[in-house]
Design a protein around this motif. Structure first.
Motif, PDB file in Angstrom:
ATOM      1  N   LEU A  38       1.014  -1.060   0.061  1.00 36.79           N
ATOM      2  CA  LEU A  38      -0.067  -0.186   0.242  1.00 36.79           C
ATOM      3  C   LEU A  38       0.873   1.229   0.087  1.00 36.79           C
ATOM      4  O   LEU A  38       0.715   2.188  -0.643  1.00 36.79           O
ATOM      5  N   ASP A  39       2.049   1.313   0.818  1.00 37.77           N
ATOM      6  CA  ASP A  39       2.839   2.404   0.967  1.00 37.77           C
ATOM      7  C   ASP A  39       3.780   2.574  -0.512  1.00 37.77           C
ATOM      8  O   ASP A  39       3.528   3.763  -1.103  1.00 37.77           O
ATOM      9  N   THR A  40       4.027   1.324  -0.977  1.00 37.55           N
ATOM     10  CA  THR A  40       4.517   1.466  -2.388  1.00 37.55           C
ATOM     11  C   THR A  40       3.641   2.044  -3.251  1.00 37.55           C
ATOM     12  O   THR A  40       4.206   3.031  -4.233  1.00 37.55           O
ATOM     13  N   LEU A  41       2.413   1.629  -3.453  1.00 41.02           N
ATOM     14  CA  LEU A  41       1.529   1.989  -4.487  1.00 41.02           C
ATOM     15  C   LEU A  41       1.344   3.476  -4.362  1.00 41.02           C
ATOM     16  O   LEU A  41       1.347   4.474  -5.228  1.00 41.02           O
ATOM     17  N   ASP A  64     -10.889  -1.851  -4.409  1.00 38.52           N
ATOM     18  CA  ASP A  64     -10.741  -0.835  -3.409  1.00 38.52           C
ATOM     19  C   ASP A  64     -10.855  -1.398  -1.918  1.00 38.52           C
ATOM     20  O   ASP A  64     -10.374  -0.976  -1.302  1.00 38.52           O
ATOM     21  N   ALA A  65     -11.624  -2.402  -1.946  1.00 39.15           N
ATOM     22  CA  ALA A  65     -11.623  -3.077  -0.445  1.00 39.15           C
ATOM     23  C   ALA A  65     -10.212  -3.614  -0.054  1.00 39.15           C
ATOM     24  O   ALA A  65      -9.902  -3.593   1.116  1.00 39.15           O
ATOM     25  N   LEU A  66      -9.701  -4.175  -1.071  1.00 40.96           N
ATOM     26  CA  LEU A  66      -8.418  -5.015  -0.789  1.00 40.96           C
ATOM     27  C   LEU A  66      -7.344  -3.898  -0.366  1.00 40.96           C
ATOM     28  O   LEU A  66      -6.069  -4.120   0.065  1.00 40.96           O
ATOM     29  N   LEU A  67      -7.226  -2.727  -1.141  1.00 34.90           N
ATOM     30  CA  LEU A  67      -6.558  -1.580  -1.189  1.00 34.90           C
ATOM     31  C   LEU A  67      -6.684  -0.472  -0.228  1.00 34.90           C
ATOM     32  O   LEU A  67      -6.064   0.315  -0.117  1.00 34.90           O
ATOM     33  N   GLU A  68      -7.715  -0.678   0.494  1.00 33.20           N
ATOM     34  CA  GLU A  68      -8.067   0.558   1.552  1.00 33.20           C
ATOM     35  C   GLU A  68      -7.035   0.726   2.500  1.00 33.20           C
ATOM     36  O   GLU A  68      -6.374  -0.249   2.982  1.00 33.20           O
ATOM     37  N   PRO A  69      -6.812   2.239   2.741  1.00 31.95           N
ATOM     38  CA  PRO A  69      -7.476   3.228   2.531  1.00 31.95           C
ATOM     39  C   PRO A  69      -7.178   3.836   0.947  1.00 31.95           C
ATOM     40  O   PRO A  69      -7.677   4.783   0.497  1.00 31.95           O
TER      41      PRO A  69
END
Length: 248
Positions: A38-41, A64-69
């Motif tokens: 998530l931080d990388t993206l 969206d649910a998998l990458l939240e927030p």
């Protein structure tokens, strides 16, 4: 050539999800997103001025649910639904799935190892738990699709899917490339499956680069071993840019 050498501020980055940035799981709902991803993206989005999009067979709401927030531009269901950088959502026309659903349900009743995944305008039949049934699954779904106007059959890793004929990852990428912040950039698409080959062809036709994750024949110009290597290279590319920026 590594991603640290390829990834520049003038790129537009398009990423498949399962099997590309995350490891494939036995069932779609069992996939796990490594916390550092998530931080990388988020850092990639900032580095590329927002020109990062996920191009997936999953619906937008699942990604969206998998990458939240984190909320990125997205193309879901192989391009049947697409959300631009400004948040606007474009939905392609769908077509009746009744015959496909009836055929898939009947087959799954006979073979409990099969899994049916229903999406907007699409139905996928997974046989990862029953690989010996591949030919039967493909033949059953093909026969149903041939009787269902507007649908086409898409084969992937241990899955066969009926989807709208006008949807493809390549077309979704082309649509993004006509909009800010993607327009005018060099497209880079990274994927792992046969369903991603049209995306590789598209970005390379547009002067960009396709990168295949994993084994198998591909038209992509470069290959990575697995999702872990991709995640490592993305982090290394960001680190190289940070160091380079700090030294100027």
């Amino acid at each position: 050539m590594t991603l640290a050498e390829i990834l520049a501020p003038t790129c537009a980055l398009f990423l498949d999800f399962d099997g590309t940035v995350v490891d494939i799981a036995p069932q779609p709902e069992a996939v796990r997103v490594p916390a550092p991803l998530l931080d990388t993206l988020a850092m990639l989005r900032d580095y590329l001025g927002g020109a990062v999009a996920v191009i997936s067979g999953r619906p937008i709401e699942q990604i969206d649910a998998l990458l939240e927030p984190l909320k990125l531009p997205l193309a879901g269901v192989h391009g049947a639904e697409r959300r631009g950088a400004g948040g606007e959502v474009t939905l392609l026309s769908t077509h009746p799935l009744e015959l496909v659903e009836q055929a898939a349900v009947a087959l799954a009743r006979e073979h409990p190892g099969l899994l049916i995944e229903t999406k907007r305008g699409s139905l996928a039949l997974h046989y990862r738990q029953a690989p010996a049934l591949e030919a039967l699954c493909v033949a059953t779904m093909q026969a149903a699709v041939e009787q269902s106007p507007g649908l086409t059959l898409l084969r992937g890793k241990m899955v066969v899917e009926a989807k709208p004929g006008g949807a493809s990852k390549g077309r979704a990428i082309e649509a993004f490339m006509k909009e800010p912040p993607f327009a005018g950039r060099v497209p880079l698409f990274i994927g792992d499956d046969v369903t991603d080959e049209v995306g590789f062809s598209t970005v390379q036709r547009l002067g960009g680069l396709g990168i295949k994750v994993g084994d198998g024949h591909t038209v992509a110009w470069r290959r990575l071993r697995d999702p872990a290597q991709l995640r490592d290279e993305l982090r290394a590319a960001l680190a190289a840019r940070t160091i380079s920026g700090a030294s100027t």
